[in-house]
Design an enzyme around this catalytic site. Sequence first.
Site, PDB file in Angstrom:
ATOM      1  N   TRP A  97       0.808  -1.231   0.000  1.00 16.83           N
ATOM      2  CA  TRP A  97       0.000   0.000   0.000  1.00 16.83           C
ATOM      3  C   TRP A  97       0.832   1.268   0.000  1.00 16.83           C
ATOM      4  O   TRP A  97       0.292   2.366  -0.093  1.00 16.83           O
ATOM      5  CB  TRP A  97      -0.951  -0.004   1.216  1.00 16.83           C
ATOM      6  N   LYS A  98       2.144   1.143   0.175  1.00 18.25           N
ATOM      7  CA  LYS A  98       3.028   2.324   0.215  1.00 18.25           C
ATOM      8  C   LYS A  98       2.456   3.342   1.212  1.00 18.25           C
ATOM      9  O   LYS A  98       1.832   2.946   2.187  1.00 18.25           O
ATOM     10  CB  LYS A  98       3.206   2.881  -1.197  1.00 18.25           C
ATOM     11  N   GLU A 144      11.814   2.110  -4.288  1.00 19.96           N
ATOM     12  CA  GLU A 144      11.527   3.454  -3.770  1.00 19.96           C
ATOM     13  C   GLU A 144      12.384   3.741  -2.527  1.00 19.96           C
ATOM     14  O   GLU A 144      12.805   4.875  -2.296  1.00 19.96           O
ATOM     15  CB  GLU A 144      10.023   3.589  -3.473  1.00 19.96           C
ATOM     16  N   SER A 158       3.222  -2.817 -12.165  1.00 23.60           N
ATOM     17  CA  SER A 158       2.040  -2.614 -13.012  1.00 23.60           C
ATOM     18  C   SER A 158       1.217  -3.878 -13.257  1.00 23.60           C
ATOM     19  O   SER A 158       0.646  -4.045 -14.329  1.00 23.60           O
ATOM     20  CB  SER A 158       2.444  -1.977 -14.352  1.00 23.60           C
ATOM     21  N   GLY A 178       1.166  -2.859  -6.168  1.00 27.84           N
ATOM     22  CA  GLY A 178       1.010  -1.525  -5.582  1.00 27.84           C
ATOM     23  C   GLY A 178      -0.350  -0.943  -5.929  1.00 27.84           C
ATOM     24  O   GLY A 178      -1.364  -1.250  -5.303  1.00 27.84           O
ATOM     25  N   GLY A 179      -0.391  -0.121  -6.976  1.00 31.15           N
ATOM     26  CA  GLY A 179      -1.599   0.626  -7.353  1.00 31.15           C
ATOM     27  C   GLY A 179      -2.870  -0.209  -7.382  1.00 31.15           C
ATOM     28  O   GLY A 179      -3.898   0.185  -6.815  1.00 31.15           O
TER      29      GLY A 179
HETATM   30  P1  PGA Z   1       2.696  -1.060  -8.916  1.00 31.87           P
HETATM   31  O1  PGA Z   1       3.768  -1.116  -7.720  1.00 31.87           O
HETATM   32  O2  PGA Z   1       1.892  -2.324  -8.859  1.00 31.87           O
HETATM   33  O3  PGA Z   1       1.878   0.174  -8.620  1.00 31.87           O
HETATM   34  O4  PGA Z   1       3.471  -0.943 -10.181  1.00 31.87           O
HETATM   35  C1  PGA Z   1       4.412  -2.316  -7.379  1.00 31.87           C
HETATM   36  C2  PGA Z   1       5.381  -2.076  -6.264  1.00 31.87           C
HETATM   37  O5  PGA Z   1       5.962  -0.991  -6.199  1.00 31.87           O
HETATM   38  O6  PGA Z   1       5.594  -2.959  -5.403  1.00 31.87           O
END
Ligand code: PGA
Length: 247
Positions: free
Chosen positions: A6-7, A92, A204, A225-226
């Site tokens: 979820w960042k 990140e 993605s 992520g997203g």
């Molecule tokens: P994303 O991120 O699915 O939004 O590309 C994946 C991640 O950073 O773990």
Amino acid sequence: MIIANWKANGDFESNKVWCNRFIERMSSIGSKSIGIAPSHLHFNQIKSDLKDHDIEIGFQDIDIEGGARTGSISPSMAIDSNISFCLIGHSERREIFNEDNNYISKKYQALTKHNIKPILCIGESYKEFQAGKTEKKLQSQIEKCILGKTIQENLIIAYEPIWAIGTGNTPKPKDVNTIHEFIKDVVQSASEKNLRPKVLYGGSVNKLNAPDFFVEKNIDGALIGGASLDANVFSDIIEIFSRHKEK
Ligand code: PGA
């Protein structure tokens, strides 16, 4: 395994809505290999909201030790919170917070010492990808982060090309399959116990491309992520995973 990263997203109210929706969907899916990595602040909320379900809740990152380290969460705090896994080395963290392989290796050792399941993220830049240097980069990240250290039996590697994270661009699933096999070989040849880790793909992943990834033999799941921020989409992806890998 499918893991939601979820960042720095979420708040108490929307997390509650997310969990309620997710629980509704999970009752019909019943997958056994799901993880969620919310923010440290929301960890207890998610753990408590999902306590009756077989879902692993983990951290997105951790510090190498406790004590005079303002702003940090230490490994013993993680144990105290009863976490199931911890991501380390996300691109990140490497890029925004300047974490290098040496520092990530210390995080890996801290997790090993405390017996916490590590999910080591590795991946190449677009420049490295274009120059055909992906495997070289991954091998060096693996060597610098974990080789020569105890390789934990529950180690998971997440292969996340930096250029695929949050961009909508992905490598071809067949190429990812080959890269995952390479990653497994590198770890296995360094492991005294001949350990072949699970390797997740991240970058993605969405419900449209998920079937193409999960059909591949060496893709053992995804770090998302997203697409994990929407409980319905995340549930759809778990459903696809379960169909391909858990039948
Ligand atoms: P994303 O991120 O699915 O939004 O590309 C994946 C991640 O950073 O773990």
